[in-house]
Motif scaffolding. Structure first.
Motif, short mmCIF file in Angstrom:
data_model
loop_
_atom_site.label_atom_id
_atom_site.label_comp_id
_atom_site.label_asym_id
_atom_site.label_seq_id
_atom_site.Cartn_x
_atom_site.Cartn_y
_atom_site.Cartn_z
N LEU A 85 0.94 -1.27 -0.07
CA LEU A 85 0.02 -0.06 -0.08
C LEU A 85 0.94 1.31 0.15
O LEU A 85 1.85 1.33 0.57
CB LEU A 85 -1.02 -0.12 1.14
CG LEU A 85 -2.04 -0.88 1.06
CD1 LEU A 85 -2.90 -1.06 2.38
CD2 LEU A 85 -3.22 -0.44 0.15
N LYS A 86 0.51 2.32 -0.53
CA LYS A 86 1.08 3.41 -0.90
C LYS A 86 0.10 4.61 -0.18
O LYS A 86 -1.10 4.61 -0.09
CB LYS A 86 1.40 3.76 -2.15
CG LYS A 86 2.19 2.68 -3.05
CD LYS A 86 2.20 3.16 -4.63
CE LYS A 86 3.05 2.24 -5.46
NZ LYS A 86 3.12 2.54 -6.84
N PRO A 87 0.64 5.75 0.18
CA PRO A 87 -0.32 6.76 0.74
C PRO A 87 -1.32 7.23 -0.20
O PRO A 87 -2.48 7.60 0.09
CB PRO A 87 0.93 7.95 1.00
CG PRO A 87 2.12 7.13 1.39
CD PRO A 87 2.06 6.11 0.40
N GLU A 88 -0.87 7.14 -1.64
CA GLU A 88 -1.88 7.53 -2.73
C GLU A 88 -3.06 6.75 -2.70
O GLU A 88 -4.12 6.80 -3.52
CB GLU A 88 -1.25 7.84 -4.10
CG GLU A 88 -0.31 6.48 -4.40
CD GLU A 88 1.07 6.71 -4.26
OE1 GLU A 88 1.54 7.26 -3.11
OE2 GLU A 88 1.80 6.57 -5.28
N ASP A 89 -2.99 5.38 -2.15
CA ASP A 89 -4.09 4.50 -1.88
C ASP A 89 -5.02 4.93 -0.90
O ASP A 89 -6.15 4.22 -0.82
CB ASP A 89 -3.75 3.14 -1.57
CG ASP A 89 -2.79 2.50 -2.89
OD1 ASP A 89 -1.98 2.05 -2.34
OD2 ASP A 89 -3.13 2.74 -3.89
N THR A 90 -4.78 6.25 -0.02
CA THR A 90 -5.55 6.52 0.77
C THR A 90 -6.94 7.13 0.03
O THR A 90 -7.03 7.86 -0.56
CB THR A 90 -5.00 7.68 1.69
OG1 THR A 90 -3.83 7.10 2.21
CG2 THR A 90 -6.16 8.38 2.60
N ALA A 91 -8.06 6.34 0.84
CA ALA A 91 -9.37 6.65 0.08
C ALA A 91 -10.54 6.05 0.78
O ALA A 91 -10.11 5.20 1.56
CB ALA A 91 -9.48 6.42 -1.29
#
Length: 124
Positions: A85-91
């Motif tokens: 997981l990457k921070p840009e997967d935050t949702a």
């Protein structure tokens, strides 16, 4: 008809989570099932979809090789295994049914029963 997504949480970058989406009130027999997500300040976007048999799957380029969609039709449930997981997967992650994979991956796809979704937060 209700689809409830759950399994979200806070995880560090590089970590994993498994989301589940359970259907109640009806069976989605024969339907494609898909995952979508909406990050703060952004539009909802397609993440992954799976055919009724599970034999066909499709992923957004941003999650290919990291996310895996699967389903258990005996439990009327679809899963999204999220690795690396990457921070840009935050949702907030949502699930939805559709007639075909072409339908659910279309930019014109519309669904009126998104529900609350489940929040995934990836810290750096």
């Amino acid at each position: 008809v209700q689809l409830q997504a759950f399994g979200g949480g806070l995880v560090q970058a590089g970590g994993s989570l498994r989301l589940s989406c359970a259907a109640s009130g009806r069976s989605f027999r024969g339907y494609v099932m898909g995952w979508f997500r909406q990050a703060p300040g952004k539009e909802r976007e397609f993440v992954a979809a799976i055919s009724w048999s599970g034999g066909s799957t499709v992923y957004a380029d941003s999650v290919k090789g990291r996310f895996t969609i699967s389903r258990d039709n005996t439990k009327n449930t679809v899963y999204l295994q999220m690795n690396s997981l990457k921070p840009e997967d935050t949702a907030v992650y949502y699930c939805a049914p559709a007639i075909t994979i072409a339908t659910i991956t279309s930019p014109q796809f519309r669904y009126n029963y998104w529900g609350q979704g489940t929040l995934v937060t990836v810290s750096s």
